[in-house]
Design a protein around this motif. Structure first.
Motif, PDB file in Angstrom:
ATOM      1  N   LYS A   1       0.830  -1.213   0.000  1.00 47.13           N
ATOM      2  CA  LYS A   1       0.000   0.000   0.000  1.00 47.13           C
ATOM      3  C   LYS A   1       0.858   1.254   0.000  1.00 47.13           C
ATOM      4  O   LYS A   1       0.534   2.228   0.693  1.00 47.13           O
ATOM      5  CB  LYS A   1      -0.962   0.021   1.214  1.00 47.13           C
ATOM      6  CG  LYS A   1      -1.843  -1.222   1.333  1.00 47.13           C
ATOM      7  CD  LYS A   1      -3.004  -1.009   2.274  1.00 47.13           C
ATOM      8  CE  LYS A   1      -3.776  -2.300   2.499  1.00 47.13           C
ATOM      9  NZ  LYS A   1      -4.960  -2.160   3.319  1.00 47.13           N
TER      10      LYS A   1
ATOM     11  N   ASP B   1       0.999   3.318  -2.117  1.00 46.48           N
ATOM     12  CA  ASP B   1       0.195   4.410  -2.686  1.00 46.48           C
ATOM     13  C   ASP B   1      -0.531   5.215  -1.599  1.00 46.48           C
ATOM     14  O   ASP B   1      -0.986   6.325  -1.838  1.00 46.48           O
ATOM     15  CB  ASP B   1      -0.828   3.821  -3.676  1.00 46.48           C
ATOM     16  CG  ASP B   1      -1.720   2.774  -3.037  1.00 46.48           C
ATOM     17  OD1 ASP B   1      -2.901   3.046  -2.790  1.00 46.48           O
ATOM     18  OD2 ASP B   1      -1.223   1.657  -2.744  1.00 46.48           O
ATOM     19  N   CYS B   2      -0.615   4.638  -0.396  1.00 47.19           N
ATOM     20  CA  CYS B   2      -1.324   5.325   0.693  1.00 47.19           C
ATOM     21  C   CYS B   2      -0.384   6.186   1.538  1.00 47.19           C
ATOM     22  O   CYS B   2      -0.779   6.707   2.580  1.00 47.19           O
ATOM     23  CB  CYS B   2      -1.985   4.317   1.626  1.00 47.19           C
ATOM     24  SG  CYS B   2      -3.239   3.336   0.852  1.00 47.19           S
TER      25      CYS B   2
ATOM     26  N   LEU C   1      -2.088  -2.617  -5.678  1.00 47.84           N
ATOM     27  CA  LEU C   1      -3.216  -1.959  -6.332  1.00 47.84           C
ATOM     28  C   LEU C   1      -2.768  -1.074  -7.485  1.00 47.84           C
ATOM     29  O   LEU C   1      -3.402  -1.018  -8.532  1.00 47.84           O
ATOM     30  CB  LEU C   1      -3.990  -1.130  -5.294  1.00 47.84           C
ATOM     31  CG  LEU C   1      -5.497  -1.265  -5.353  1.00 47.84           C
ATOM     32  CD1 LEU C   1      -5.947  -2.689  -5.139  1.00 47.84           C
ATOM     33  CD2 LEU C   1      -6.129  -0.345  -4.319  1.00 47.84           C
TER      34      LEU C   1
ATOM     35  N   VAL D   1      -3.929  -6.343   5.214  1.00 44.42           N
ATOM     36  CA  VAL D   1      -2.689  -5.737   4.698  1.00 44.42           C
ATOM     37  C   VAL D   1      -2.514  -5.993   3.195  1.00 44.42           C
ATOM     38  O   VAL D   1      -1.676  -5.361   2.553  1.00 44.42           O
ATOM     39  CB  VAL D   1      -1.423  -6.222   5.458  1.00 44.42           C
ATOM     40  CG1 VAL D   1      -1.460  -5.768   6.907  1.00 44.42           C
ATOM     41  CG2 VAL D   1      -1.263  -7.728   5.357  1.00 44.42           C
TER      42      VAL D   1
ATOM     43  N   THR E   1      -4.636 -10.096  -2.008  1.00 44.07           N
ATOM     44  CA  THR E   1      -4.590  -9.260  -3.213  1.00 44.07           C
ATOM     45  C   THR E   1      -3.261  -9.458  -3.937  1.00 44.07           C
ATOM     46  O   THR E   1      -3.221  -9.576  -5.164  1.00 44.07           O
ATOM     47  CB  THR E   1      -4.766  -7.765  -2.835  1.00 44.07           C
ATOM     48  OG1 THR E   1      -5.864  -7.622  -1.930  1.00 44.07           O
ATOM     49  CG2 THR E   1      -5.025  -6.918  -4.071  1.00 44.07           C
TER      50      THR E   1
ATOM     51  N   HIS F   1     -14.337 -10.114   2.538  1.00 46.94           N
ATOM     52  CA  HIS F   1     -13.880 -11.495   2.431  1.00 46.94           C
ATOM     53  C   HIS F   1     -12.510 -11.630   3.028  1.00 46.94           C
ATOM     54  O   HIS F   1     -11.514 -11.361   2.391  1.00 46.94           O
ATOM     55  CB  HIS F   1     -13.859 -11.945   0.972  1.00 46.94           C
ATOM     56  CG  HIS F   1     -15.200 -12.354   0.497  1.00 46.94           C
ATOM     57  ND1 HIS F   1     -15.859 -13.445   1.009  1.00 46.94           N
ATOM     58  CD2 HIS F   1     -16.003 -11.807  -0.420  1.00 46.94           C
ATOM     59  CE1 HIS F   1     -17.021 -13.550   0.401  1.00 46.94           C
ATOM     60  NE2 HIS F   1     -17.140 -12.575  -0.459  1.00 46.94           N
ATOM     61  N   THR F   2     -12.500 -11.995   4.259  1.00 45.12           N
ATOM     62  CA  THR F   2     -11.236 -12.177   4.914  1.00 45.12           C
ATOM     63  C   THR F   2     -10.867 -13.647   4.739  1.00 45.12           C
ATOM     64  O   THR F   2     -11.733 -14.516   4.696  1.00 45.12           O
ATOM     65  CB  THR F   2     -11.369 -11.739   6.384  1.00 45.12           C
ATOM     66  OG1 THR F   2     -10.095 -11.679   6.964  1.00 45.12           O
ATOM     67  CG2 THR F   2     -12.292 -12.633   7.162  1.00 45.12           C
TER      68      THR F   2
ATOM     69  N   THR G   1      -2.415 -16.999   4.141  1.00 48.36           N
ATOM     70  CA  THR G   1      -2.829 -17.313   5.516  1.00 48.36           C
ATOM     71  C   THR G   1      -3.862 -16.301   5.983  1.00 48.36           C
ATOM     72  O   THR G   1      -3.923 -15.198   5.447  1.00 48.36           O
ATOM     73  CB  THR G   1      -1.637 -17.265   6.497  1.00 48.36           C
ATOM     74  OG1 THR G   1      -1.157 -15.921   6.571  1.00 48.36           O
ATOM     75  CG2 THR G   1      -0.512 -18.193   6.078  1.00 48.36           C
ATOM     76  N   PRO G   2      -4.655 -16.671   6.971  1.00 50.54           N
ATOM     77  CA  PRO G   2      -5.603 -15.695   7.506  1.00 50.54           C
ATOM     78  C   PRO G   2      -4.850 -14.671   8.354  1.00 50.54           C
ATOM     79  O   PRO G   2      -3.865 -15.009   8.997  1.00 50.54           O
ATOM     80  CB  PRO G   2      -6.528 -16.529   8.392  1.00 50.54           C
ATOM     81  CG  PRO G   2      -5.981 -17.898   8.419  1.00 50.54           C
ATOM     82  CD  PRO G   2      -4.690 -17.930   7.701  1.00 50.54           C
ATOM     83  N   GLY G   3      -5.323 -13.465   8.341  1.00 53.28           N
ATOM     84  CA  GLY G   3      -4.647 -12.428   9.123  1.00 53.28           C
ATOM     85  C   GLY G   3      -5.089 -12.428  10.559  1.00 53.28           C
ATOM     86  O   GLY G   3      -5.594 -13.405  11.085  1.00 53.28           O
TER      87      GLY G   3
HETATM   88  N1  LIG Z   1      -4.633   1.336  -1.332  1.00 54.62           N
HETATM   89  C1  LIG Z   1      -4.287   0.056  -1.408  1.00 54.62           C
HETATM   90  N2  LIG Z   1      -5.141  -0.901  -0.985  1.00 54.62           N
HETATM   91  C2  LIG Z   1      -4.759  -2.180  -1.082  1.00 54.62           C
HETATM   92  C3  LIG Z   1      -3.487  -2.558  -1.589  1.00 54.62           C
HETATM   93  N3  LIG Z   1      -3.402  -3.896  -1.524  1.00 54.62           N
HETATM   94  C4  LIG Z   1      -4.566  -4.344  -0.992  1.00 54.62           C
HETATM   95  N4  LIG Z   1      -5.395  -3.309  -0.740  1.00 54.62           N
HETATM   96  C5  LIG Z   1      -6.761  -3.394  -0.186  1.00 54.62           C
HETATM   97  O1  LIG Z   1      -6.725  -3.854   1.134  1.00 54.62           O
HETATM   98  C6  LIG Z   1      -7.914  -4.620   1.431  1.00 54.62           C
HETATM   99  C7  LIG Z   1      -7.547  -5.937   2.080  1.00 54.62           C
HETATM  100  O2  LIG Z   1      -6.861  -6.758   1.153  1.00 54.62           O
HETATM  101  P1  LIG Z   1      -6.746  -8.345   1.337  1.00 54.62           P
HETATM  102  O3  LIG Z   1      -5.871  -8.809   0.235  1.00 54.62           O
HETATM  103  O4  LIG Z   1      -8.087  -8.962   1.459  1.00 54.62           O
HETATM  104  O5  LIG Z   1      -6.008  -8.444   2.729  1.00 54.62           O
HETATM  105  P2  LIG Z   1      -5.506  -9.772   3.486  1.00 54.62           P
HETATM  106  O6  LIG Z   1      -4.169  -9.450   4.024  1.00 54.62           O
HETATM  107  O7  LIG Z   1      -5.624 -10.938   2.586  1.00 54.62           O
HETATM  108  O8  LIG Z   1      -6.549  -9.861   4.678  1.00 54.62           O
HETATM  109  P3  LIG Z   1      -7.039 -11.196   5.490  1.00 54.62           P
HETATM  110  O9  LIG Z   1      -7.416 -12.227   4.475  1.00 54.62           O
HETATM  111  O10 LIG Z   1      -8.201 -10.712   6.291  1.00 54.62           O
HETATM  112  O11 LIG Z   1      -5.903 -11.614   6.348  1.00 54.62           O
HETATM  113  C8  LIG Z   1      -8.642  -4.764   0.095  1.00 54.62           C
HETATM  114  O12 LIG Z   1      -9.709  -3.843   0.087  1.00 54.62           O
HETATM  115  C9  LIG Z   1      -7.589  -4.420  -0.930  1.00 54.62           C
HETATM  116  O13 LIG Z   1      -8.145  -3.879  -2.108  1.00 54.62           O
HETATM  117  C10 LIG Z   1      -2.610  -1.520  -2.046  1.00 54.62           C
HETATM  118  O14 LIG Z   1      -1.498  -1.731  -2.529  1.00 54.62           O
HETATM  119  N5  LIG Z   1      -3.060  -0.241  -1.922  1.00 54.62           N
END
Ligand SMILES: Nc1nc2c(ncn2[C@@H]2O[C@H](COP(=O)(O)OP(=O)(O)OP(=O)(O)O)[C@@H](O)[C@H]2O)c(=O)[nH]1
Ligand SMILES: [Mg+2]
Ligand SMILES: [Zn+2]
Length: 369
Positions: free
Chosen positions: A163, A165-166, A192, A218, A222, A247-248, A266-268
């Motif tokens: 992230k 970009d944030c 993203l 985190v 994705t 969707h976690t 893995t699950p967070g």
């Molecule tokens: N701005 C931004 N958002 C992101 C980025 N990568 C992921 N996200 C957003 O973060 C949110 C969570 O992403 P996930 O991939 O579901 O996170 P996870 O780590 O798999 O979460 P759990 O499965 O709950 O452990 C989603 O809404 C994504 O679109 C990024 O690089 N930048």
């Protein structure tokens, strides 16, 4: 399916010899839901269950098959349901200690007995990606804890700051992380916005397994979807229309990559981190915890409940309000992180928090710390 490509190397071949002579076949665990396993063996992917004997003898959690494990299976005639008979020794394993609530005993005010259990989150991994978001949830201490656990696993830790970009001060974050992560590769990326994603190429190698760890949200799933080029793993995308559709990831899963590398999602936090954090909290505040354990009611809110041990400890000056308050603060942080605090023994009402703060302000200086 060529098992070497799944990572079945000399180490496992040597350990499997014993089973081979008895007519077993090797397989790798790719997912698990309670006693329902999905495993990959020479003929492909099948469902599997643990043998009754195994269930009977594997007393502790860490002895059960987990994602990434190599297991010895017995094939039946039609191969629709195979039985797992044994887990081969693990080359590496990412293990977390779980606090077992209810497993504790108090003797003379001191916690005794086995109050923790080990949980294997992923095994036979080569690289541990510690994923963290460069957003408001960034937490250096948490990364530090993951590093410790990653080092314990025997695999190589690599830090992914997603992230980007944030964040408009990425370099500052990198240098903060560098201070606590000596000698560990640190990569800032944005899945993203497709920034810096090439860094993963060097880790996705035939027969090698990487695992993605880190708090919920985190971006682990994705990133994995991006790397495999399809929406395989459900992600935590929130629909803007109704705010639904979160969707976690709920259980670990091993996924094949076209390079021949393997990725484990893995699950967070929601599944794993809580108990880890709780455990750390318990260790830091074992004085408070052992007093709370003496409260008459298990769900005591340390307010007006009869038989509240915290209240008597305050009155007798055995603990300070300040210390109790910082315990509450940390518990509150946990609450924010997990959203599942009611299931833990450290649930405290908002009222009790306020009261502790007021008392803390009033009595500061009156107590011997
Ligand atoms: N701005 C931004 N958002 C992101 C980025 N990568 C992921 N996200 C957003 O973060 C949110 C969570 O992403 P996930 O991939 O579901 O996170 P996870 O780590 O798999 O979460 P759990 O499965 O709950 O452990 C989603 O809404 C994504 O679109 C990024 O690089 N930048
Ligand atoms: Mg996920
Ligand atoms: Zn109490």
């Amino acid at each position: 399916m060529n098992l070497n490509k799944l990572g079945f190397d000399d180490f496992f071949i040597a350990h499997f010899n014993n089973y081979k002579n008895k007519g077993y076949s090797p397989a790798r665990v790719i997912s698990q839901q309670k006693n329902n396993y999905l495993i990959c063996y020479e003929n492909g992917i099948v469902n599997a269950k643990i043998s009754g004997k195994f269930l009977y003898t594997a007393s502790v959690k860490k002895n059960f098959p987990t994602v990434g494990d190599w297991v010895a299976i017995k094939l039946s005639g039609n191969d629709t349901q195979v039985i797992i008979h044994a887990v081969l020794p693990r080359k590496t394993a990412f293990v977390r200690k779980l606090a077992i609530s209810g497993g504790r005993k108090i003797e003379n005010g001191i916690i005794v007995g086995g109050s923790t259990e080990e949980q294997v989150i992923a095994s036979n991994i080569d690289i541990v990606f510690i994923v963290s978001g460069l957003d408001e949830n960034f937490n250096l201490q948490r990364i530090e804890r993951y590093i410790t656990l990653a080092y314990n696993s025997g695999a190589i830790p690599v830090i992914i700051l997603n992230k980007m970009d944030c964040c408009n001060c990425v370099d500052e974050y990198i240098s903060k992380v560098r201070d606590i992560a000596f000698g560990i590769e640190i990569h800032a990326v944005s899945v993203l916005k497709n920034i810096g994603m090439d860094v993963f190429n060097q880790y996705l190698l035939p027969g090698k397994t990487v695992v993605f760890l880190g708090s919920s949200g985190v971006g682990k799933s994705t990133i994995i979807n991006y790397l495999i080029g399809e929406e395989r793993q459900k992600t935590n995308e929130v629909s803007e229309v109704n705010n639904k559709g979160r969707h976690t990831t709920s259980s670990s899963q091993l996924i094949m990559h076209t390079t021949g590398g393997m990725l484990i999602d893995t699950p967070g936090l929601r599944e794993l981190q809580l108990w880890g954090e709780q455990n750390a909290l318990n260790q830091n505040f074992d004085d408070i915890i052992s007093i709370i354990a003496q409260c008459k009611y298990r769900d005591c809110k340390h307010d007006k409940e009869p038989g509240c041990a915290i209240k008597s400890a305050f009155e007798e000056g055995r603990i300070s309000y300040d210390r109790f308050y910082s315990y509450i603060k940390q518990a509150e942080e946990l609450e924010r992180l997990s959203g599942r605090i009611k299931e833990t023994e450290i649930y405290l009402s908002k009222k009790a928090k306020l009261k502790a703060r007021i008392l803390s302000d009033n009595r500061r200086g009156n107590l011997q710390y």
